[in-house]
Design a protein around this motif. Structure first.
Motif, PDB file in Angstrom:
ATOM      1  N   SER A 217       0.627  -0.995  -0.075  1.00 44.45           N
ATOM      2  CA  SER A 217      -0.263   0.151   0.210  1.00 44.45           C
ATOM      3  C   SER A 217       1.071   1.465  -0.295  1.00 44.45           C
ATOM      4  CB  SER A 217      -0.749   0.088   0.842  1.00 44.45           C
ATOM      5  OG  SER A 217      -1.459   1.029   0.859  1.00 44.45           O
ATOM      6  N   ILE A 218       1.752   1.158   0.761  1.00 42.65           N
ATOM      7  CA  ILE A 218       2.659   2.230   0.698  1.00 42.65           C
ATOM      8  C   ILE A 218       3.612   2.658   0.102  1.00 42.65           C
ATOM      9  CG2 ILE A 218       4.782   3.247   2.288  1.00 42.65           C
ATOM     10  CD1 ILE A 218       4.180   2.265   4.690  1.00 42.65           C
ATOM     11  N   GLU A 219       4.043   1.291  -0.593  1.00 37.11           N
ATOM     12  CA  GLU A 219       5.032   1.837  -1.952  1.00 37.11           C
ATOM     13  C   GLU A 219       3.826   1.925  -2.966  1.00 37.11           C
ATOM     14  OE1 GLU A 219       6.631  -2.104  -2.784  1.00 37.11           O
ATOM     15  OE2 GLU A 219       8.134  -1.801  -1.809  1.00 37.11           O
ATOM     16  N   LYS A 220       2.652   1.882  -3.419  1.00 40.89           N
ATOM     17  CA  LYS A 220       2.182   1.697  -4.516  1.00 40.89           C
ATOM     18  C   LYS A 220       1.211   3.166  -3.855  1.00 40.89           C
ATOM     19  CE  LYS A 220      -3.199   1.454  -5.873  1.00 40.89           C
ATOM     20  NZ  LYS A 220      -4.717   0.364  -5.588  1.00 40.89           N
ATOM     21  N   ALA A 221       1.042   4.092  -3.114  1.00 39.04           N
ATOM     22  CA  ALA A 221       0.929   5.483  -2.417  1.00 39.04           C
ATOM     23  C   ALA A 221       2.252   6.352  -3.010  1.00 39.04           C
ATOM     24  CB  ALA A 221       1.110   5.753  -1.282  1.00 39.04           C
ATOM     25  N   ALA A 222       3.357   5.965  -2.934  1.00 39.34           N
ATOM     26  CA  ALA A 222       4.522   6.153  -2.935  1.00 39.34           C
ATOM     27  C   ALA A 222       4.665   6.719  -4.391  1.00 39.34           C
ATOM     28  CB  ALA A 222       5.772   5.617  -2.482  1.00 39.34           C
ATOM     29  N   ALA A 223       4.166   5.715  -5.334  1.00 37.11           N
ATOM     30  CA  ALA A 223       4.514   5.447  -7.017  1.00 37.11           C
ATOM     31  C   ALA A 223       3.442   6.716  -7.818  1.00 37.11           C
ATOM     32  CB  ALA A 223       4.279   4.022  -7.431  1.00 37.11           C
ATOM     33  N   LYS A 224       2.138   6.974  -7.008  1.00 36.89           N
ATOM     34  CA  LYS A 224       1.223   7.252  -7.421  1.00 36.89           C
ATOM     35  C   LYS A 224       1.749   8.955  -6.458  1.00 36.89           C
ATOM     36  CE  LYS A 224      -3.765   8.761  -6.327  1.00 36.89           C
ATOM     37  NZ  LYS A 224      -5.006   8.152  -5.345  1.00 36.89           N
ATOM     38  N   GLU A 225       2.481   9.525  -5.322  1.00 36.73           N
ATOM     39  CA  GLU A 225       2.561  10.670  -5.163  1.00 36.73           C
ATOM     40  C   GLU A 225       4.287  11.428  -6.115  1.00 36.73           C
ATOM     41  OE1 GLU A 225       4.449  13.106  -1.564  1.00 36.73           O
ATOM     42  OE2 GLU A 225       4.008  11.459  -1.809  1.00 36.73           O
ATOM     43  N   ALA A 226       4.774   9.970  -6.569  1.00 39.34           N
ATOM     44  CA  ALA A 226       5.856  10.627  -7.484  1.00 39.34           C
ATOM     45  C   ALA A 226       5.223  11.361  -9.339  1.00 39.34           C
ATOM     46  CB  ALA A 226       7.411   9.328  -7.955  1.00 39.34           C
ATOM     47  N   LYS A 227       4.201  10.296  -9.225  1.00 39.88           N
ATOM     48  CA  LYS A 227       3.750  10.506 -11.208  1.00 39.88           C
ATOM     49  C   LYS A 227       3.032  12.346 -11.098  1.00 39.88           C
ATOM     50  CE  LYS A 227       2.895   6.316 -12.156  1.00 39.88           C
ATOM     51  NZ  LYS A 227       2.202   4.984 -12.965  1.00 39.88           N
ATOM     52  N   SER A 228       2.386  12.699  -9.666  1.00 38.32           N
ATOM     53  CA  SER A 228       1.946  13.758  -9.522  1.00 38.32           C
ATOM     54  C   SER A 228       2.608  14.741 -10.007  1.00 38.32           C
ATOM     55  CB  SER A 228       0.915  13.911  -8.198  1.00 38.32           C
ATOM     56  OG  SER A 228       1.447  13.135  -7.176  1.00 38.32           O
ATOM     57  N   ILE A 229       3.794  14.278  -8.352  1.00 35.95           N
ATOM     58  CA  ILE A 229       4.417  15.623  -8.578  1.00 35.95           C
ATOM     59  C   ILE A 229       5.577  15.876  -9.881  1.00 35.95           C
ATOM     60  CG2 ILE A 229       7.045  16.216  -7.452  1.00 35.95           C
ATOM     61  CD1 ILE A 229       6.128  13.823  -4.945  1.00 35.95           C
ATOM     62  N   ARG A 230       5.739  14.852 -10.673  1.00 41.09           N
ATOM     63  CA  ARG A 230       6.367  15.196 -12.050  1.00 41.09           C
ATOM     64  C   ARG A 230       5.047  15.691 -13.204  1.00 41.09           C
ATOM     65  NH1 ARG A 230       8.568   9.802 -11.800  1.00 41.09           N
ATOM     66  NH2 ARG A 230       6.746   9.029 -13.050  1.00 41.09           N
ATOM     67  N   ALA A 231       3.974  15.169 -13.197  1.00 37.22           N
ATOM     68  CA  ALA A 231       3.301  16.007 -13.742  1.00 37.22           C
ATOM     69  C   ALA A 231       3.044  17.530 -12.848  1.00 37.22           C
ATOM     70  CB  ALA A 231       1.668  14.460 -13.285  1.00 37.22           C
ATOM     71  N   ALA A 232       2.906  17.510 -11.692  1.00 37.69           N
ATOM     72  CA  ALA A 232       3.087  19.334 -11.533  1.00 37.69           C
ATOM     73  C   ALA A 232       4.023  19.954 -12.226  1.00 37.69           C
ATOM     74  CB  ALA A 232       2.745  18.996 -10.168  1.00 37.69           C
ATOM     75  N   GLU A 233       5.459  19.376 -11.627  1.00 33.87           N
ATOM     76  CA  GLU A 233       6.394  20.047 -11.996  1.00 33.87           C
ATOM     77  C   GLU A 233       5.918  20.485 -13.998  1.00 33.87           C
ATOM     78  OE1 GLU A 233       9.497  18.507 -10.574  1.00 33.87           O
ATOM     79  OE2 GLU A 233       9.917  19.516  -8.945  1.00 33.87           O
ATOM     80  N   ALA A 234       6.185  19.519 -14.340  1.00 37.60           N
ATOM     81  CA  ALA A 234       5.479  19.991 -15.727  1.00 37.60           C
ATOM     82  C   ALA A 234       4.728  20.847 -16.486  1.00 37.60           C
ATOM     83  CB  ALA A 234       5.651  17.851 -16.983  1.00 37.60           C
ATOM     84  N   LYS A 235       3.661  20.496 -16.087  1.00 37.56           N
ATOM     85  CA  LYS A 235       2.632  22.038 -15.984  1.00 37.56           C
ATOM     86  C   LYS A 235       2.831  22.777 -15.874  1.00 37.56           C
ATOM     87  CE  LYS A 235      -2.616  22.534 -15.285  1.00 37.56           C
ATOM     88  NZ  LYS A 235      -3.596  22.088 -14.142  1.00 37.56           N
TER      89      LYS A 235
END
Length: 910
Positions: free
Chosen positions: A149-167
């Protein structure tokens, strides 16, 4: 590390063992698949800690299981002691691979002398608090699900951080993009603008100020900046921190030092330059050796012998520690000491009997150190028995002598030195089965010490008749003095204290590096999962090692000089015998890890990981061969740095601990109406889960049972006090028994008459002790004021109170009635007293449960070294708990940057 180009980059140091093939053919892969049992696998990627060792496991029984002291996590702040002997800032050529920094050490840093040989209990026996509501679900499955569960949350957060930075990058007009200034304070970092709107996010715990001129021309912005800065520069008085000496008696108080808030200071252009000016007073040497009295001798074969003073000092090293049986009864310890002792005897003219005849000392078993031990024990007992005033005066005198060495002047400000003392001579103990335990640590002389100081500063004066080895002015080093010890050839350093700016910045960078890993963790995990099936052996080994380091918190490991050091290993240096494989997916690790602490873990892994490890162990490999023979820590870290600058295997431990703690704390629902102790336990429950998931464990301390019994007695004592208070209410109003019911006044079922009488005797003796101490303190005060002391008759008069208490208890036991006590006792006062006692009982019961839960889990390791302290600060603010409940005074000083940069901000996130 040198490499042999003829064998696909296999390290030369490993070329003499059996080496895995450079590539893996499809046929070999299929053959390995067929050889693996198709039995049903267990829960994946979870550690079953310290399970039973059976003959089938083929585990090396020579690896001992050291013992850890039990620690409480409620009501006692963690005692953090800074290690000044770090090699941070030392020349690379002079750093030792075996050097461990205290601040980065695991909780298993306890000296082996304090450990027993028992394995820690299975994780199945560890209460997990609110880990899961499903008590029928196996614990291994629960933890596996938690990790997933924690690793899944980490992957989701990493994608959202990169997406936010790209946007943000895409939406920001080019003319609005400002170059980040190196002069920007850490607490107010630059933020990205999106369509002219200021971001509401915070970095490093402080709010960002909105930039209204983001679309203004650079020249205009520069003009505004200059205009705003001009009046400040004019108005601000020049402030320079002074390195104050001891204030004179008539000089009043020392000038108050201005606090250096480095987290608010402009960032240096060249981070490698640690200081511009540096002044200090050198080091504190241990006192010289005091020869033994003439009637105290070493005995050989039943006869006293005379020794040269240098040999006598070496003899006292052993004789003074006869109480430490773990050491003095160790054969290796005895052998190493005896060899060094004989060398000293040879150098100093040998031993002689009382008639002056030479005595040939060649049998250790004939040596008798009893008289030496009794002499030093007598000195120790006499020191303990001294009056408090004498001890206080001696401490004041010692503090006065040491005061000039405790602080230095670093870039014009006063900074505390971690430990300015040079190690005294003695016997090296080491950790674990260290091959050099018992070796004589020689006295360090000024001629061995290098001083690092500013060019313009006054060089400290060495002791009379001596000189320093060298004086240098290296402003890229953070140590003040350095020397090489004789046992292992390691370099020792005098460093700044844990609460210094230098140490604080190092901690800050460590946790920020872990925060940065959040952006990349999903890609890293995806890549190494893919490489687990690579046909290139080096890539497959690297991916498997990364899997183990990430999922099971293994250290990366370095190669050791096993002839001079204890054979400790990490992931990359695991050998054939350190891993046992059990079908279908169980891996058993058994090796000596950092500080010679036994790492014993049973884990279940992915089928591909199990298959790879089986491949890495296949014949002709045998005991002594490396598992990861085509991988080194250097290669692994070089690969990791391709994902982000400065990323090493070490960062994963910090990231996993901090991210897990952040995830657990965010899911907590804090009820502000619960007690302070309950809030602290909520935090400790999360901390415990982090420690378990990250393998921060310890064996149950030998004192744990006694501590729990003592805590239980305290709870019983309060229950007895509550019972007495209730019966005092009956003394005031006998009708209460009918109103409240007889059950209200009954004795708690865990109290019996025998225990009550023992407790009453304890209370009487405790009162006697208090009276005696108060009497001594009063006399010390009178003596200091040069007045006559109180007579012994006064003490006897005061002790009557204890006799009266004993008589009162005797009467209560006989009549079963308790007379109301205190000034003007009323029912309201007694009821309030009962409520207060109930609260104290509740707190102690929570402490008791917490200690039991944490008996084999090292909470301090995670809290001090791996969990970002800002997470604790944020939780304390949210839960309205004083930070003192989580951080001791030393830790509050160490993490001042975290406490003050976050403050009461409850929105900061890791």
């Amino acid at each position: 590390m040198a490499y042999d180009s003829s064998d696909d980059d296999v390290p030369l140091s490993r070329a003499n063992g059996h080496i895995s093939a450079a590539r893996i053919t499809k046929e070999e892969d299929r053959a390995m698949d067929k050889s693996i049992s198709k039995a049903r696998p267990g829960p994946k990627n979870i550690s079953i800690r310290n399970g039973p060792v059976t003959d089938a496991m083929d585990v090396d029984s020579t690896n001992g299981a050291p013992k850890r002291k039990s620690r409480s996590s409620i009501g006692q702040a963690v005692n953090y002691k800074d290690e000044s002997e770090s090699d941070e800032g030392a020349p690379l050529a002079k750093r030792q691979k075996s050097k461990h920094k205290k601040e980065e050490s695991d909780s298993d840093d306890e000296p082996i002398a304090k450990r027993n040989g028992k394995l820690p209990p299975s994780i199945k026996d560890i209460p997990m608090g609110e880990l899961s509501d499903d008590d029928d679900e196996p614990l291994g499955t629960k933890l596996a699900q938690k990790k997933a569960s924690i690793e899944k949350a980490a992957a989701k957060e990493a994608k959202s951080i990169r997406a936010a930075e790209a946007k943000a990058k895409k939406a920001t007009p080019k003319k609005a993009v400002k170059e980040e200034s190196d002069d920007e304070p850490l607490s107010k970092p630059k933020k990205r603008q999106s369509n002219g709107a200021a971001s509401a996010k915070k970095t490093n715990g402080l709010k960002k100020e909105p930039e209204s001129d983001s679309d203004a021309p650079i020249a205009t912005k520069a003009a505004k900046k200059a205009a705003a800065a001009a009046p400040k520069a004019k108005a601000a008085p020049k402030k320079a921190a002074k390195f104050e000496k001891e204030s004179s008696k008539d000089g009043g108080e020392e000038e108050e030092e201005e606090e250096f808030r480095w987290w608010d200071a402009p960032k240096k252009e060249d981070d490698s330059i640690k200081w511009t000016t540096l002044e200090h007073n050198g080091v504190i040497f241990p006192p010289p050796y005091e020869p033994l009295p003439k009637d105290v001798k070493l005995y050989y074969d039943g006869k006293p012998v005379a020794l040269h003073v240098e040999a006598e000092e070496v003899a006292t090293f052993f004789g003074s520690m006869l109480h430490s049986t773990q050491n003095v009864e160790n054969e290796v310890f005895q052998k190493n000491f005896f060899n060094d002792f004989k060398d000293t005897l040879k150098k100093t003219g040998g031993a002689k009997d009382l008639q002056g005849n030479k005595v040939d000392i060649k049998d250790f078993g004939k040596l008798d150190f009893t008289k030496i031990f009794e002499h030093y024990k007598g000195i120790s007992d006499a020191k303990k028995a001294r009056p408090a005033a004498e001890k206080k005066a001696e401490k004041a005198e010692r503090d006065k002598v040491e005061a000039p060495f405790l602080y230095c002047k670093w870039d014009g400000r006063k900074e505390k030195v971690g430990n300015p003392r040079v190690e005294p001579p003695g016997l090296f103990r080491g950790r674990g089965e260290h091959p050099k335990t018992g070796t004589v640590k020689k006295r360090v002389m000024p001629e061995q010490i290098t001083i690092n100081i500013g060019k313009e500063a006054t060089v400290p004066t060495p002791p009379p008749g001596h000189k320093w080895k060298a004086v240098q002015h290296d402003n890229k080093a953070t140590w003040l003095a350095m020397w090489q010890e004789n046992v292992n050839g390691n370099y020792k350093y005098i460093m700044l204290a844990a609460n210094s700016a230098v140490k604080g910045q190092a901690d800050y960078k460590k946790f920020e590096k872990a925060r940065e890993l959040k952006k990349h963790i999903d890609r890293i995990r995806k890549d190494y999962t893919k490489d687990l099936r690579s046909d290139v052996m080096a890539d497959r080994q690297r991916a498997t090692a990364m899997f183990l380091i990430d999922r099971f918190a293994l250290r990366a490991g370095n190669e050791k000089d096993t002839e001079n050091e204890a054979e400790t290993v990490g992931c990359c240096s695991l050998k054939y015998e350190h891993i046992t494989l059990q079908e279908p997916d169980k891996v058993i690790f058994d090796f000596l890890g950092k500080d010679s602490i036994r790492f014993y873990q049973e884990v279940t892994v992915e089928r591909q990981v199990f298959k790879n490890l089986k491949m890495f162990k296949k014949p002709p490999k045998e005991a002594g061969d490396d598992i990861f023979d085509r991988l080194t820590t250097t290669q692994l870290n070089k690969h990791l740095s391709s994902y982000m600058p400065g990323l090493t295997a070490k960062v994963f431990r910090t990231y996993n601990a901090s991210f897990t703690m952040s995830d657990l704390l965010q899911k907590l629902k804090i009820d502000q109406n619960i007690s302070l102790a309950e809030k602290i336990k909520l935090y400790n429950d999360c901390n415990r889960e982090v420690a378990i998931l990250c393998n921060h464990k310890r064996t149950i301390g030998a004192a744990h049972g006694a501590q729990m019994e003592k805590l239980s007695d305290r709870i019983k004592g309060l229950k007895y006090q509550r019972w007495r208070t209730k019966h005092m209410m009956l003394d005031l109003d006998p009708k209460l028994k009918k109103k409240k019911g007889a059950q209200f006044f009954e004795l708690d079922e865990d109290l019996d008459q025998e225990w009550i009488e023992q407790h009453q005797n304890f209370l009487v003796e405790e009162l006697k002790t208090k009276i005696q101490k108060k009497f001594e303190k009063d006399n010390e005060k009178l003596e200091a004021e040069k007045e006559a002391k109180l007579p012994q008759k006064e003490l006897q008069e005061r002790l009557k109170a204890a006799s009266e208490l004993a008589a009162k208890f005797k009467k209560e036991n006989k009549t079963k009635k308790v007379e109301a006590e205190g000034k003007g006792p009323t029912l309201e006062k007694l009821e309030a007293a009962i409520e207060k006692i109930n609260g104290r009982i509740n707190v102690l019961e929570l402490q008791c449960a917490d200690r039991e839960d944490n008996k084999d889990v090292a909470l301090g390791t995670s809290k001090i070294n791996y969990i970002d302290p800002r997470l604790t600060v944020v939780f304390a603010a949210k839960a309205n708990v004083p930070i003192e409940k989580f951080f001791s005074k030393t830790l509050r000083d160490k993490f001042k940057w975290a406490i003050e940069s976050v403050g009461d901000d409850e929105t900061w996130e890791f």
